[in-house]
Design an enzyme around this catalytic site. Structure first.
Site, mmCIF file in Angstrom:
data_model
loop_
_atom_site.group_PDB
_atom_site.id
_atom_site.type_symbol
_atom_site.label_atom_id
_atom_site.label_comp_id
_atom_site.label_asym_id
_atom_site.label_seq_id
_atom_site.Cartn_x
_atom_site.Cartn_y
_atom_site.Cartn_z
ATOM 1 N N HIS A 1 -11.811 -22.643 83.337
ATOM 2 C CA HIS A 1 -11.562 -23.284 84.620
ATOM 3 C C HIS A 1 -11.439 -24.729 84.441
ATOM 4 O O HIS A 1 -12.152 -25.205 83.368
ATOM 5 C CB HIS A 1 -12.524 -23.190 85.667
ATOM 6 C CG HIS A 1 -13.051 -21.757 86.248
ATOM 7 N ND1 HIS A 1 -12.519 -21.516 87.671
ATOM 8 C CD2 HIS A 1 -13.437 -20.388 85.908
ATOM 9 C CE1 HIS A 1 -12.730 -20.415 87.780
ATOM 10 N NE2 HIS A 1 -13.327 -19.481 86.993
ATOM 11 N N GLU B 1 -16.180 -24.541 82.688
ATOM 12 C CA GLU B 1 -15.408 -25.839 83.396
ATOM 13 C C GLU B 1 -14.993 -26.775 82.283
ATOM 14 O O GLU B 1 -15.816 -27.258 81.744
ATOM 15 C CB GLU B 1 -16.308 -26.612 84.460
ATOM 16 C CG GLU B 1 -16.744 -25.692 85.459
ATOM 17 C CD GLU B 1 -15.579 -25.595 86.449
ATOM 18 O OE1 GLU B 1 -14.512 -25.942 86.115
ATOM 19 O OE2 GLU B 1 -15.675 -24.353 87.440
ATOM 20 N N GLU C 1 -5.400 -24.579 88.155
ATOM 21 C CA GLU C 1 -6.378 -24.979 87.036
ATOM 22 C C GLU C 1 -5.267 -24.524 85.739
ATOM 23 O O GLU C 1 -5.598 -23.449 85.160
ATOM 24 C CB GLU C 1 -7.497 -24.378 87.159
ATOM 25 C CG GLU C 1 -8.473 -24.665 88.428
ATOM 26 C CD GLU C 1 -9.922 -24.309 88.413
ATOM 27 O OE1 GLU C 1 -10.099 -23.300 87.577
ATOM 28 O OE2 GLU C 1 -10.466 -24.420 89.484
ATOM 29 N N HIS D 1 -8.473 -19.649 89.349
ATOM 30 C CA HIS D 1 -8.036 -20.572 90.708
ATOM 31 C C HIS D 1 -6.534 -21.086 90.256
ATOM 32 O O HIS D 1 -6.468 -21.476 88.944
ATOM 33 C CB HIS D 1 -8.917 -21.738 90.652
ATOM 34 C CG HIS D 1 -10.226 -21.479 91.252
ATOM 35 N ND1 HIS D 1 -11.242 -21.655 90.789
ATOM 36 C CD2 HIS D 1 -10.509 -20.619 92.303
ATOM 37 C CE1 HIS D 1 -12.372 -21.175 91.343
ATOM 38 N NE2 HIS D 1 -11.858 -20.447 92.482
HETATM 39 ZN ZN LIG Z 1 -11.808 -22.738 89.093
#
Ligand SMILES: [Zn+2]
Length: 331
Positions: free
Chosen positions: A146, A210, A57, A54
């Site tokens: 992420h 994450e 990020e 993404h």
């Molecule tokens: Zn992500």
């Protein structure tokens, strides 16, 4: 070469190039954002570290950039075979999650029905990953880094892809714990994520990590990531033996995958509510035409709510604490 800078200034394509560092470590830029690093002696462990799947990020991209700087300067010894991937450079340049569609829904061949830039990138990443994980290494590892759009009650957590008949690895959970990961969410079905692809297709120990909240380039306090940075360095330098057992990591299972069915779909969650916020039984979390999700019992929590997804896609996960089922684990 500055890996991140070079990637962002060549967002679509970069000329392949190779060099050998003075300590014998070879570095090959395969294409933009795709960097393979091999030790002088043949390695039996392959470590894939991906980031920027993404584009907004940024912290994970800065972590990978720092790891490569330490390799390039000779400060970090390389014993494993390593592949660094910066997933979506054009989106990173725009500080956006993606250009046309979410790259992390396109793996395991799901890109074949699309012609977007992300679909082409997913296809290339799959091909490079397949080459990297080929042969008979003793261990294949993949950590897809992420950061999340929302704040979270658990600042750092992992998603463990669905394993079909394979067993969860306790020593991997302990390694994640040493990286500052507070919780792990066990997926209950196949998906289009990069970590599911490497787990399912190559039997890798794969995780989506994450690592905190999304911020702009330059706004990240990298001291927040020192535990994960050190953990990744142990993998690269061959100093992680995967011997420990997990002690404090919290474990969650998926209760419901909430799909946006129509444009009438609504999330009934405060914009500032954090991931893993707990709810009492009967709380309305989402509604759509002919559909309502109310929590079945106390302690259910939501993760990754996002209402502006296309119809048919996941808008939220509802999860609940679970104990580690030891019959489904291995060391
Ligand atoms: Zn992500």
């Amino acid at each position: 070469m500055r890996f991140l800078e070079h990637t962002l200034s060549h967002p679509v394509h970069a000329k392949p190039q190779s060099l050998v560092l003075s300590n014998g470590v070879s570095v090959t830029l395969i294409d933009t954002g795709l960097l393979r690093i091999s030790p002088p002696e043949p390695a039996n462990q392959r470590v894939l570290i991906s980031c920027g799947i993404h584009g907004n990020e940024t912290a994970p991209m800065e972590i990978v950039d720092h790891l490569f700087q330490e390799i390039q300067s000779g400060k970090l010894a390389v014993v494993s075979d390593v592949l660094f991937i910066i997933g979506n450079p054009p989106a990173a340049n725009r500080a956006e999650r993606f250009i046309d569609e979410n790259l992390n829904r396109l793996f395991s061949g799901k890109h074949e029905t699309s012609t977007t830039a992300e679909a082409k990138r997913a296809s290339l990443i799959e091909q490079v990953t397949r080459t990297f994980f080929s042969g008979q290494p003793t261990r294949r590892l993949h950590y897809d880094l992420h950061t999340a759009i929302r704040g979270s009650k658990l600042d750092k957590f992992a998603v463990y892809p669905y394993l079909h008949q394979r067993k969860w690895s306790l020593t991997q959970l302990a390694f994640l714990e040493s990286c500052g990961i507070e919780g792990v969410l066990f997926s209950n079905q196949p998906s289009g994520t990069y970590s599911y692809f490497t787990s399912n297709e190559f039997g890798a120990h794969s995780f989506t990590l994450e690592l905190g909240k999304v911020r702009k380039f330059g706004d990240n306090d990298l001291s927040n990531f020192s535990a994960v940075f050190d953990g990744l360095k142990r993998l690269i330098s061959g100093n992680e033996s995967f011997q420990e057992m997990p002690r404090t990591i919290q474990t969650f299972s998926v209760v419901e995958e909430v799909i946006k069915r129509t444009e009438a779909f609504q999330l009934h969650i405060d914009d500032n509510a954090e991931n893993f916020t707990e709810f009492c039984q009967g709380t309305l979390l989402a509604s759509d035409v002919g559909y309502e999700y109310r929590t079945h019992c106390d302690g259910e929590r939501f993760v990754f709510p996002i209402s502006n997804v296309p119809c048919g896609q996941r808008a939220m996960l509802v999860v609940a604490p679970t104990s580690i089922p030891f019959t489904h684990t291995e060391r």
